[in-house]
Design an enzyme around this catalytic site. Structure first.
Site, PDB file in Angstrom:
ATOM      1  N   ALA A 172     -25.848  13.247   6.556  1.00 38.41           N
ATOM      2  CA  ALA A 172     -25.548  12.886   7.944  1.00 38.41           C
ATOM      3  C   ALA A 172     -24.571  13.855   8.597  1.00 38.41           C
ATOM      4  CB  ALA A 172     -25.001  11.461   8.009  1.00 38.41           C
ATOM      5  N   THR A 173     -23.646  14.421   7.835  1.00 34.98           N
ATOM      6  CA  THR A 173     -22.697  15.375   8.428  1.00 34.98           C
ATOM      7  C   THR A 173     -23.435  16.576   8.998  1.00 34.98           C
ATOM      8  OG1 THR A 173     -20.821  14.719   7.043  1.00 34.98           O
ATOM      9  CG2 THR A 173     -20.791  16.948   7.930  1.00 34.98           C
ATOM     10  N   ASN A 254     -18.467   3.072  10.791  1.00 37.20           N
ATOM     11  CA  ASN A 254     -18.260   3.135   9.346  1.00 37.20           C
ATOM     12  C   ASN A 254     -16.980   2.458   8.872  1.00 37.20           C
ATOM     13  OD1 ASN A 254     -17.189   5.488  10.823  1.00 37.20           O
ATOM     14  ND2 ASN A 254     -16.313   6.058   8.853  1.00 37.20           N
ATOM     15  N   GLN A 282     -24.773   4.455   8.809  1.00 34.19           N
ATOM     16  CA  GLN A 282     -24.394   3.130   8.316  1.00 34.19           C
ATOM     17  C   GLN A 282     -25.371   2.040   8.756  1.00 34.19           C
ATOM     18  OE1 GLN A 282     -21.991   2.652   6.223  1.00 34.19           O
ATOM     19  NE2 GLN A 282     -20.864   4.570   6.357  1.00 34.19           N
ATOM     20  N   SER A 302     -28.410   9.297   6.319  1.00 34.18           N
ATOM     21  CA  SER A 302     -27.861   9.744   5.038  1.00 34.18           C
ATOM     22  C   SER A 302     -28.535   9.010   3.889  1.00 34.18           C
ATOM     23  CB  SER A 302     -26.348   9.491   4.999  1.00 34.18           C
ATOM     24  OG  SER A 302     -25.817   9.780   3.724  1.00 34.18           O
ATOM     25  N   GLY A 303     -28.908   9.746   2.837  1.00 41.43           N
ATOM     26  CA  GLY A 303     -29.574   9.136   1.695  1.00 41.43           C
ATOM     27  C   GLY A 303     -28.674   8.254   0.858  1.00 41.43           C
ATOM     28  N   HIS A 304     -27.438   8.693   0.628  1.00 38.58           N
ATOM     29  CA  HIS A 304     -26.587   7.948  -0.310  1.00 38.58           C
ATOM     30  C   HIS A 304     -25.956   6.711   0.311  1.00 38.58           C
ATOM     31  CE1 HIS A 304     -22.357   9.118   0.864  1.00 38.58           C
ATOM     32  NE2 HIS A 304     -23.028  10.032   1.527  1.00 38.58           N
ATOM     33  N   THR A 342     -35.132  26.114   1.042  1.00 40.94           N
ATOM     34  CA  THR A 342     -36.059  25.389   0.178  1.00 40.94           C
ATOM     35  C   THR A 342     -35.601  23.949  -0.020  1.00 40.94           C
ATOM     36  OG1 THR A 342     -36.614  27.426  -1.010  1.00 40.94           O
ATOM     37  CG2 THR A 342     -37.133  25.349  -2.110  1.00 40.94           C
ATOM     38  N   CYS A 427     -13.796   9.861   4.499  1.00 45.08           N
ATOM     39  CA  CYS A 427     -13.559  11.226   4.961  1.00 45.08           C
ATOM     40  C   CYS A 427     -12.129  11.433   5.445  1.00 45.08           C
ATOM     41  CB  CYS A 427     -14.546  11.575   6.072  1.00 45.08           C
ATOM     42  SG  CYS A 427     -16.258  11.523   5.512  1.00 45.08           S
TER      43      CYS A 427
END
Length: 503
Positions: A172-173, A254, A282, A302-304, A342, A427
């Protein structure tokens, strides 16, 4: 850490090495024909034509390894199957490492644990399926390209988008930087669109991107929020002007979990012909998201944050009406030329599977998390001088931010060392400054310093919540008894009327 953990890890390593070497010696016919077969995990693997007569020997090796593992680690709760099979063993990882001594995890806004089913989907692409998805001249590339495109489709389905509108990024950043700087620089070249609108409570990467653009000559309006954390649509409408290129407002905060009025914001931006970006890290996978219903032009994911792997995310970029952006990363022209480099198939596939699961299980997860959140919040607010930060109605239940008056947040975190919590954004957790988000709500420094964020997720249990409630009540009470201010409050003294002398 348990004293048996090194023994377990060393033995598992030796067993794995032995198994690999035996496999190599058993199956090594040079230049034998290859066929594609199905694998137990649903992926595909290449096997040699002479492997059939080795299947029985390989099974014997696997059985011997598991038997030896069971014999070598007596007294643990981890089976040989779990040690030999990472996807089976991930649920026992805490037992392997600490035998139950790890803290209860309630910091879901910082990151979420990877769902074991996500790991299952990733594993084939960490071993046999290693082709470059951009290599289109052979089967290795074709199979990984097919998997990455399927993952792209899963991400798109989750937010109601077209797969061609999904650009994979590192998270996301990067997506926030790409959206804000990309749109601003593309439309700012003419000198006519050099104004951006955001809010004072955005994620730090959004605020920093805007500050960088200010250094480049752009003008940025930072909208205030109300005491409940929500913006006023009237303030946004008043801030939009002919030279406004972009509005960037996050979906779910967040730190305090408030949900901004996305439909109203999107409708206003579309009527004013201003691009609308939202940081939805979020929100995606946790609440229903529809980019078309919200009139969103760009979205960061964001994946995590949705039980997927770290290091992968996506940026939704609308095609109709088309959004033009300057790419941050140039090179081979991957991802429609917007993000060269890649792709990492294991991360992309894991991200896609996490999105598929989130879509499938969102209703169940939402009901369960809401019930746990209500259980926690009701008990915590029963304490004296305890307040919920953020709007209680427009609020994601998995993020509970509470201020405990007359208790220093850092002291409470230390007292709750058996629970993994946070006093704000991951963060900015290294900073001792009070949360800028809570300050924007109008909270005092003292109130901001006394806040704790509780993050509830898919794997949080009712017994964990009950333990947290009991521990927080006990330790807040204990810390308050150590405070001279609490003693004055109990005596009915209004602290605002006291004139403090300085020495």
């Amino acid at each position: 850490m348990s004293n048996i953990a090194p023994q377990v890890l060393r033995h598992a390593s030796r067993a794995c090495s032995r198994r690999l070497s035996l496999s190599a010696s058993l199956v090594r016919p040079a230049y034998s024909a290859r066929t594609v077969t199905g694998s137990g995990s649903g992926g595909r693997r290449y096997v040699s034509g002479s492997q059939r007569h080795n299947a029985q020997a390989q099974t014997t090796v696997e059985s011997a390894v598991k038997t030896e593992q069971k014999a070598s680690v007596p007294g643990t709760a981890v089976t040989g199957d779990a040690l030999a099979n990472p996807s089976a063993g991930i649920l026992k990882q805490a037992t392997i490492m600490d035998e139950g001594n790890r803290p209860i995890y309630l910091d879901m806004q910082a990151t979420t644990p990877t769902d074991p089913r996500v790991l299952d989907a990733m594993l084939p692409f960490l071993t046999g399926l290693y082709g470059n998805p951009h290599s289109r001249t052979h089967a290795y590339g074709w199979e990984t390209e097919k998997a990455t495109e399927q993952a792209r489709s899963h991400v798109a389905t989750l937010i109601g988008a077209d797969p061609k509108e999904i650009i994979f990024t590192s998270g996301a950043t990067e997506s926030n930087n790409m959206s804000i700087k990309g749109v601003a620089r593309f439309f700012g070249r003419s000198g006519k669109k050099k104004h951006i609108i955001t809010t004072q409570t955005e994620h730090k990467c959004v605020l920093d991107s805007c500050r960088h653009l200010q250094d480049e000559g752009f003008e940025v309006t930072y909208l205030p929020v109300q005491s409940n954390g929500l913006i006023k649509i009237e303030d946004l409408e008043a801030a939009i002007r002919p030279e406004t290129a972009l509005v960037s407002i996050m979906t779910v905060n967040n730190e305090i979990g408030v949900i901004q009025p996305m439909k109203e914001i999107g409708a206003l931006c579309r009527s004013k012909k201003v691009f609308f970006h939202t940081d939805a890290a979020q929100a995606v996978g946790k609440i229903p998201v529809d980019v078309n219903e919200w009139n969103v032009d760009l979205m960061s994911i964001s994946g995590h944050k949705l039980y997927g792997p770290k290091g992968i995310g996506a940026c939704y970029v609308r095609r109709r009406p088309r959004v033009r952006i300057d790419p941050l990363i140039t090179g081979g022209g991957q991802e429609r030329g917007l993000r060269s480099g890649t792709l990492a198939p294991p991360l992309v596939v894991g991200f896609g599977e996490a999105c598929r699961l989130a879509k499938e299980e969102m209703e169940y997860d939402s009901k369960r998390i809401s019930a746990l959140s209500q259980r926690l919040l009701t008990s915590l607010l029963a304490l004296e001088h305890t307040t919920l930060n953020g709007d209680p109605n427009r609020h994601y239940p998995g993020c509970v931010n509470v201020s405990f008056a007359y208790v220093e947040g850092e002291s409470l975190l230390m007292a709750l060392k058996d629970i993994a919590l946070s006093s704000g954004s991951a963060c900015t957790s290294a900073s001792l400054e009070p949360s800028y988000v809570l300050r924007a709500l109008g909270n005092s420094d003292e109130s901001a310093h006394s806040s704790i964020r509780f993050g509830i997720g898919r794997f949080t249990t009712e017994s964990e919540i009950d333990y947290v409630i009991k521990a927080v009540k006990e330790r807040v009470t204990f810390l308050r008894e150590l405070s001279p201010l609490w003693e004055l409050v109990q005596e009915g003294v209004d602290l605002n009327t006291i004139e403090w002398s300085q020495h």
